[in-house]
Design a protein around this motif. Structure first.
Motif, PDB file in Angstrom:
ATOM      1  N   ILE A 195      18.405 -10.666 -19.808  1.00 52.24           N
ATOM      2  CA  ILE A 195      18.278 -12.076 -20.201  1.00 52.24           C
ATOM      3  C   ILE A 195      19.627 -12.787 -20.110  1.00 52.24           C
ATOM      4  O   ILE A 195      19.683 -13.974 -19.821  1.00 52.24           O
ATOM      5  CB  ILE A 195      17.646 -12.230 -21.596  1.00 52.24           C
ATOM      6  N   ARG A 250      15.304  -8.267 -15.104  1.00 53.49           N
ATOM      7  CA  ARG A 250      16.751  -8.472 -15.146  1.00 53.49           C
ATOM      8  C   ARG A 250      17.169  -8.852 -16.558  1.00 53.49           C
ATOM      9  O   ARG A 250      16.363  -9.374 -17.329  1.00 53.49           O
ATOM     10  CB  ARG A 250      17.190  -9.528 -14.153  1.00 53.49           C
ATOM     11  N   VAL A 261       9.120 -15.330 -18.503  1.00 53.55           N
ATOM     12  CA  VAL A 261      10.517 -14.905 -18.504  1.00 53.55           C
ATOM     13  C   VAL A 261      10.588 -13.579 -17.745  1.00 53.55           C
ATOM     14  O   VAL A 261       9.902 -12.623 -18.100  1.00 53.55           O
ATOM     15  CB  VAL A 261      11.044 -14.739 -19.944  1.00 53.55           C
ATOM     16  N   PRO A 262      11.377 -13.518 -16.689  1.00 57.20           N
ATOM     17  CA  PRO A 262      11.452 -12.281 -15.900  1.00 57.20           C
ATOM     18  C   PRO A 262      11.906 -11.103 -16.751  1.00 57.20           C
ATOM     19  O   PRO A 262      12.837 -11.228 -17.547  1.00 57.20           O
ATOM     20  CB  PRO A 262      12.481 -12.587 -14.810  1.00 57.20           C
ATOM     21  N   THR A 314      23.258 -23.225 -21.951  1.00 55.19           N
ATOM     22  CA  THR A 314      22.037 -23.709 -21.295  1.00 55.19           C
ATOM     23  C   THR A 314      21.747 -25.161 -21.673  1.00 55.19           C
ATOM     24  O   THR A 314      20.974 -25.826 -20.980  1.00 55.19           O
ATOM     25  CB  THR A 314      20.799 -22.852 -21.656  1.00 55.19           C
ATOM     26  N   GLU A 329      21.344 -19.348 -15.566  1.00 52.74           N
ATOM     27  CA  GLU A 329      20.630 -20.154 -14.580  1.00 52.74           C
ATOM     28  C   GLU A 329      19.747 -21.229 -15.212  1.00 52.74           C
ATOM     29  O   GLU A 329      19.126 -22.005 -14.495  1.00 52.74           O
ATOM     30  CB  GLU A 329      19.754 -19.242 -13.715  1.00 52.74           C
ATOM     31  N   ILE A 330      19.684 -21.275 -16.518  1.00 60.25           N
ATOM     32  CA  ILE A 330      18.762 -22.185 -17.202  1.00 60.25           C
ATOM     33  C   ILE A 330      19.475 -23.473 -17.597  1.00 60.25           C
ATOM     34  O   ILE A 330      20.605 -23.449 -18.074  1.00 60.25           O
ATOM     35  CB  ILE A 330      18.170 -21.517 -18.454  1.00 60.25           C
ATOM     36  N   ASP A 372      21.733 -12.542 -17.759  1.00 58.56           N
ATOM     37  CA  ASP A 372      21.841 -13.041 -16.386  1.00 58.56           C
ATOM     38  C   ASP A 372      20.941 -14.253 -16.171  1.00 58.56           C
ATOM     39  O   ASP A 372      21.288 -15.173 -15.435  1.00 58.56           O
ATOM     40  CB  ASP A 372      21.461 -11.947 -15.382  1.00 58.56           C
ATOM     41  N   LEU A 373      19.801 -14.253 -16.799  1.00 56.80           N
ATOM     42  CA  LEU A 373      18.857 -15.361 -16.675  1.00 56.80           C
ATOM     43  C   LEU A 373      19.398 -16.626 -17.343  1.00 56.80           C
ATOM     44  O   LEU A 373      19.257 -17.727 -16.807  1.00 56.80           O
ATOM     45  CB  LEU A 373      17.515 -14.959 -17.296  1.00 56.80           C
TER      46      LEU A 373
END
Length: 170
Positions: free
Chosen positions: A72, A70, A66-67, A168, A78-79, A74-75
């Motif tokens: 979470i 940035r 998990v990046p 998501t 995209e999931i 924002d992440l």
């Protein structure tokens, strides 16, 4: 004190909180897929020995990579999870302020973070949210201090995070 109704999702959320809490504080956000234990064992029988007898109906599968560079939030936009995933969950740490303090925060995100982190009434908390495809949700919040802070739990303690996780699964 009234206890929350028990369910496989509640047990999974509480297991996740205990698992993450064992690593202490100041952690990056963590993301989990929730899979049906029976499906997991049927597809990967070699995992049966690794799962405890009390694993329950839902198994947590932590997502590696998990990046951390940035937010979470924002992440999460995209999931998209495959249909084999029953649900998902996230654990993250945040700073909470009393409502009267929030009104005085600057609008710039970086300045807002600095002001919140320095505020004398700030409270550091760990947020846990878990959702399933059928719409169920369970959440929990634990304050960093005192060391024996009570775990608050319920179906909608962190509604924004719950909604982001639901998206998501859509």
């Amino acid at each position: 004190m009234q206890l929350m109704p028990d369910s496989p999702l509640r047990r999974a959320a509480l297991e996740m909180e205990a698992y993450v809490a064992a690593d202490g504080w100041d952690q990056a956000p963590r993301l989990f897929a929730l899979v049906a234990t029976a499906d997991l064992v049927s597809k990967q029988p070699d995992l049966a020995d690794q799962l405890s007898a009390d694993s329950g109906e839902i198994t947590l599968v932590e997502q590696d990579g998990v990046p951390v560079d940035r937010p979470i939030e924002d992440l999460l936009i995209e999931i998209a999870w495959p249909d084999s995933v029953l649900g998902c969950a996230a654990v993250l740490e945040r700073i909470m302020l009393p409502p009267e303090a929030e009104a005085a925060l600057p609008e710039d995100p970086d300045e807002m973070f600095m002001a919140a982190a320095a505020h004398p009434d700030r409270q550091e908390v760990r947020l846990i949210a878990a959702v399933t495809r059928d719409g169920a949700a369970h959440s929990a919040v634990r304050a960093r201090e005192p060391d024996d802070a009570v775990l608050l739990e319920g179906p909608d303690l962190v509604p924004g995070l719950i909604e982001q996780l639901r998206q998501t699964l859509a």
